[in-house]
Design an enzyme around this catalytic site. Structure first.
Site, PDB file in Angstrom:
ATOM      1  N   TYR A 101       0.835  -1.195   0.000  1.00 49.82           N
ATOM      2  CA  TYR A 101       0.000   0.000   0.000  1.00 49.82           C
ATOM      3  C   TYR A 101       0.873   1.249   0.000  1.00 49.82           C
ATOM      4  CZ  TYR A 101      -3.268   3.598   1.387  1.00 49.82           C
ATOM      5  OH  TYR A 101      -4.008   4.741   1.411  1.00 49.82           O
ATOM      6  N   GLU A 187      -3.176   7.629  -4.486  1.00 53.21           N
ATOM      7  CA  GLU A 187      -3.061   6.319  -3.831  1.00 53.21           C
ATOM      8  C   GLU A 187      -2.817   5.196  -4.827  1.00 53.21           C
ATOM      9  OE1 GLU A 187      -5.865   4.584  -0.438  1.00 53.21           O
ATOM     10  OE2 GLU A 187      -6.669   4.093  -2.403  1.00 53.21           O
TER      11      GLU A 187
END
Ligand code: GDP
Ligand code: MN
Length: 377
Positions: A101, A187
């Site tokens: 992530y 992201e």
């Protein structure tokens, strides 16, 4: 402004972040054409402005043309979190060894951008924060990461040295993309390691700051008319700010602060607002009528609470707009009004003399409580 995955990937690519190349299809015919040219396996992904598509069946792998066509059809027929899928992204599948992530976002509490990364990728970051907070690495930044900062972060997450160095490059580029585009969020979830030991951004998400959009005319082309809420756009054109929510109490308020406070008080009394709506200052009767029209188009609305603190906004204008709305529209739900401030006597007198079935409250709390009770009736 939220950029869909395909658009976010295009932006990331311009910053040198590796992603798969893909093509968009808006219907099965287009999908069939694209699938003929693909190398298999492929991934078919719903392009909707919400996360968690995988869990909702909106991300599917396919090994053959026939399988891919079938899955494309299934996904094109899906509705994910209330949003009908209008297009799909078709990309070559990557062979995933591990998911990470990475994001840069705005931390309002610290008034700073924060770089976040984790070796637990692929799932919601909120989920990781809850179950494995120790797996999250954070750093507050005011500018794109310097090479040494990026390396430090990457080495705390990636065990393999070669991969860590590659990741550091991606971390730096992502932080550059965040600042250069005036984003609120940039992201990659997941950033994956492939069986060839390469890193690829398999998913991408950018949220741009609307107030800075004027500096990025080149990004306006990513504004997606397929997923715009028509009511929100119509409200914007009429000078209202309207955001649809899931509750059943329609709200019409002047001023964003009062609108937030009104929603809080509704929640305090156990109700759920159906929308945020700020009619703004100097509200002319036409605006009030338009606001009523937009609120009532939401079939969930069981009661409307109008909470006005008149300053520049005059209560008699609000009353006139409301009377006009009742005259021209078929209003079937109860309406609670709290009017205070400039010309309040005049406004209240107009409403009383109109003989309309309007319930009046003298305080915000009383009005909210009445609305909550009516929403349950
Ligand atoms: P999201 O569910 O909306 O976040 O959509 P993602 O694009 O993140 O996809 C969800 C999950 O599908 C990923 O976490 C991966 O596990 C899987 N996935 C997506 N693309 C690929 C791919 O190319 N190959 C493989 N093997 N899995 C994929
Ligand atoms: Mn994802």
């Amino acid at each position: 402004m939220k950029l869909l995955e395909w658009a976010s990937k295009e932006v990331f690519k311009t910053f040198g972040i590796p992603t798969q190349t893909g093509k968009l299809a808006r219907n099965l015919e287009e999908a069939a054409e694209i699938l003929k040219e693909m190398n298999y396996p492929v991934v078919i992904k719903a392009q909707v402005p919400v996360g968690g598509r995988g869990k909702a069946g909106g991300v599917k792998l396919a090994k053959t043309y026939e399988e891919a066509l079938k899955k494309a059809e299934e996904i094109l027929n899906l509705t994910i979190k209330g949003i009908k899928v209008k297009k799909i992204l078709i990309t070559e599948a990557v062979d995933i060894v591990k998911e990470y992530y990475v994001s840069v976002t705005l931390d309002r509490r610290h008034s700073k951008a924060v770089f976040i990364t984790s070796k637990e990728g692929g799932v919601d970051i909120e989920e990781i924060a809850r179950t494995k907070p120790e797996a999250i690495v954070k750093r507050y930044i005011d500018a794109p990461l310097k090479p040494y900062e990026a390396r430090e972060l990457a080495f705390s997450v990636f065990e393999d040295n070669k991969l860590a160095l590659k990741a550091a490059g991606i971390y730096q580029k992502l932080s550059e993309a965040y600042f250069a585009t005036d984003s609120q969020l940039a992201e990659i979830n997941p950033l994956v390691v492939t069986s060839e030991n390469e890193l690829v951004a398999v998913d991408a998400k950018i949220i741009l700051d609307d107030n800075a959009l004027f500096r990025h005319p080149d990004l306006l082309k990513y504004k997606d008319i397929d997923y715009i809420n028509p009511e929100e756009e119509e409200a914007k054109e009429a000078g209202l700010s309207y955001v649809k929510l899931d509750g059943n109490i329609g709200c019409m308020v002047n001023g964003a602060g009062l609108a937030m406070a009104t929603m809080d008080v509704i929640k305090y009394w156990g109700g759920e607002p159906a929308n945020f709506l700020d009619v703004g200052g100097s509200s002319n009767p036409e605006k009030v009528k338009k606001a009523m029209d937009i609120i009532l188009r939401d079939p969930n609305v069981k009661v409307v609470f109008i909470n006005i603190f008149g300053g520049i906004t005059r209560c008699d204008d609000i009353a006139a707009g409301l009377i006009e709305a009742f005259r021209t529209m078929d209003i079937k739900v109860p309406v609670v009004v709290r009017l205070t401030g400039t010309n309040e006597e005049e406004g209240r007198r107009m409403l009383a003399e109109s003989g309309l079935p309007i319930k009046t409250a003298s305080t915000m709390s009383e009005g909210a409580k009445m609305a909550v009770e009516l929403s349950r009736a």
